[in-house]
Design a protein around this motif. Structure first.
Motif, PDB file in Angstrom:
ATOM      1  N   UNK A 279       7.428  -7.242  -0.584  1.00  0.00           N
ATOM      2  CA  UNK A 279       6.591  -6.498  -1.537  1.00  0.00           C
ATOM      3  C   UNK A 279       5.156  -6.382  -1.039  1.00  0.00           C
ATOM      4  N   UNK A 280       4.643  -7.450  -0.453  1.00  0.00           N
ATOM      5  CA  UNK A 280       3.281  -7.410   0.082  1.00  0.00           C
ATOM      6  C   UNK A 280       3.180  -6.393   1.213  1.00  0.00           C
ATOM      7  N   UNK A 281       4.163  -6.391   2.101  1.00  0.00           N
ATOM      8  CA  UNK A 281       4.160  -5.431   3.214  1.00  0.00           C
ATOM      9  C   UNK A 281       4.234  -3.994   2.699  1.00  0.00           C
ATOM     10  N   UNK A 282       5.060  -3.777   1.685  1.00  0.00           N
ATOM     11  CA  UNK A 282       5.172  -2.446   1.088  1.00  0.00           C
ATOM     12  C   UNK A 282       3.834  -2.023   0.469  1.00  0.00           C
ATOM     13  N   UNK A 283       3.199  -2.942  -0.241  1.00  0.00           N
ATOM     14  CA  UNK A 283       1.918  -2.632  -0.874  1.00  0.00           C
ATOM     15  C   UNK A 283       0.856  -2.310   0.178  1.00  0.00           C
ATOM     16  N   UNK A 284       0.790  -3.104   1.245  1.00  0.00           N
ATOM     17  CA  UNK A 284      -0.202  -2.846   2.301  1.00  0.00           C
ATOM     18  C   UNK A 284       0.055  -1.495   2.975  1.00  0.00           C
ATOM     19  N   UNK A 285       1.308  -1.149   3.182  1.00  0.00           N
ATOM     20  CA  UNK A 285       1.627   0.162   3.759  1.00  0.00           C
ATOM     21  C   UNK A 285       1.176   1.277   2.814  1.00  0.00           C
ATOM     22  N   UNK A 286       1.381   1.074   1.523  1.00  0.00           N
ATOM     23  CA  UNK A 286       0.950   2.061   0.524  1.00  0.00           C
ATOM     24  C   UNK A 286      -0.575   2.205   0.541  1.00  0.00           C
ATOM     25  N   UNK A 287      -1.294   1.079   0.586  1.00  0.00           N
ATOM     26  CA  UNK A 287      -2.762   1.141   0.645  1.00  0.00           C
ATOM     27  C   UNK A 287      -3.234   1.956   1.846  1.00  0.00           C
ATOM     28  N   UNK A 288      -2.515   1.846   2.946  1.00  0.00           N
ATOM     29  CA  UNK A 288      -2.876   2.587   4.150  1.00  0.00           C
ATOM     30  C   UNK A 288      -2.797   4.092   3.999  1.00  0.00           C
ATOM     31  N   UNK A 289      -2.127   4.566   2.964  1.00  0.00           N
ATOM     32  CA  UNK A 289      -2.022   6.008   2.726  1.00  0.00           C
ATOM     33  C   UNK A 289      -3.117   6.527   1.792  1.00  0.00           C
ATOM     34  N   UNK A 290      -3.849   5.603   1.183  1.00  0.00           N
ATOM     35  CA  UNK A 290      -4.870   5.996   0.208  1.00  0.00           C
ATOM     36  C   UNK A 290      -6.165   6.405   0.918  1.00  0.00           C
ATOM     37  N   UNK A 291      -6.961   7.275   0.263  1.00  0.00           N
ATOM     38  CA  UNK A 291      -8.251   7.682   0.839  1.00  0.00           C
ATOM     39  C   UNK A 291      -9.300   6.581   0.654  1.00  0.00           C
ATOM     40  N   UNK A 292      -9.229   5.594   1.539  1.00  0.00           N
ATOM     41  CA  UNK A 292     -10.132   4.449   1.482  1.00  0.00           C
ATOM     42  C   UNK A 292     -10.856   4.351   2.819  1.00  0.00           C
ATOM     43  N   UNK A 293     -12.176   4.485   2.775  1.00  0.00           N
ATOM     44  CA  UNK A 293     -13.005   4.388   3.985  1.00  0.00           C
ATOM     45  C   UNK A 293     -13.536   2.966   4.105  1.00  0.00           C
ATOM     46  N   UNK A 294     -13.237   2.325   5.236  1.00  0.00           N
ATOM     47  CA  UNK A 294     -13.693   0.960   5.480  1.00  0.00           C
ATOM     48  C   UNK A 294     -15.028   1.016   6.213  1.00  0.00           C
ATOM     49  N   UNK A 295     -16.037   0.410   5.609  1.00  0.00           N
ATOM     50  CA  UNK A 295     -17.401   0.440   6.133  1.00  0.00           C
ATOM     51  C   UNK A 295     -17.505  -0.362   7.423  1.00  0.00           C
TER      52      UNK A 295
END
Length: 142
Positions: A66-82
């Motif tokens: 579940x954690x791996x699935x969630x992290x993969x999902x986060x990777x698809x979101x428009x999130x810019x890492x400073x």
């Protein structure tokens, strides 16, 4: 992306999405709109999220799958890492942490919101109070 849809995303909101035993209407509203938003996070955010999920696994709140699935999902979101978080850690961020009795981790979200002139999405009461004190607005879900 419309600038009105840009904000700084705190780990407290992100992690509600990653654990089935957490529920928050504000976090859920952001998640519902995430494809149309532009989130910004400090450079420590990936480590903070990964560590919280790992601790959650150890406590039986989630599974490695579940954690791996969630992290993969986060990777698809428009999130810019400073990429300036580390460079600001010892001066600006530490100053904010001292001034507002925050951890440097929480202060990094505040520093980023101040620097970018963006509202902050957080569930952390101390971070909300510090943001209010320095004039950072709370993110309002469009």
């Amino acid at each position: 992306m419309d600038a009105a849809n840009a904000f700084v995303l705190d780990g407290s909101v992100t992690l509600v999405w990653g654990f089935a035993d957490e529920d928050d209407a504000y976090a859920a509203a952001i998640l519902d709109k995430i494809p149309d938003l532009q989130a910004h996070v400090p450079g420590l955010w990936p480590l903070e999220v990964a560590n919280a999920l790992l601790v959650g696994e150890r406590r039986g709140r989630t599974t490695p799958a579940n954690a791996a699935h969630f992290l993969a999902l986060l990777g698809t979101f428009p999130i810019a890492i400073d990429d300036e978080t580390v460079a600001r850690a010892w001066v600006e961020t530490t100053h904010l942490a001292r001034a507002h009795n925050l951890s440097t981790y929480d202060a990094s979200y505040l520093e980023l919101a101040m620097r970018l002139g963006l509202p902050l999405a957080t569930l952390d009461a101390k971070l909300k109070a510090a943001a209010t004190a320095v004039g950072v607005l709370p993110f309002v879900v469009p």
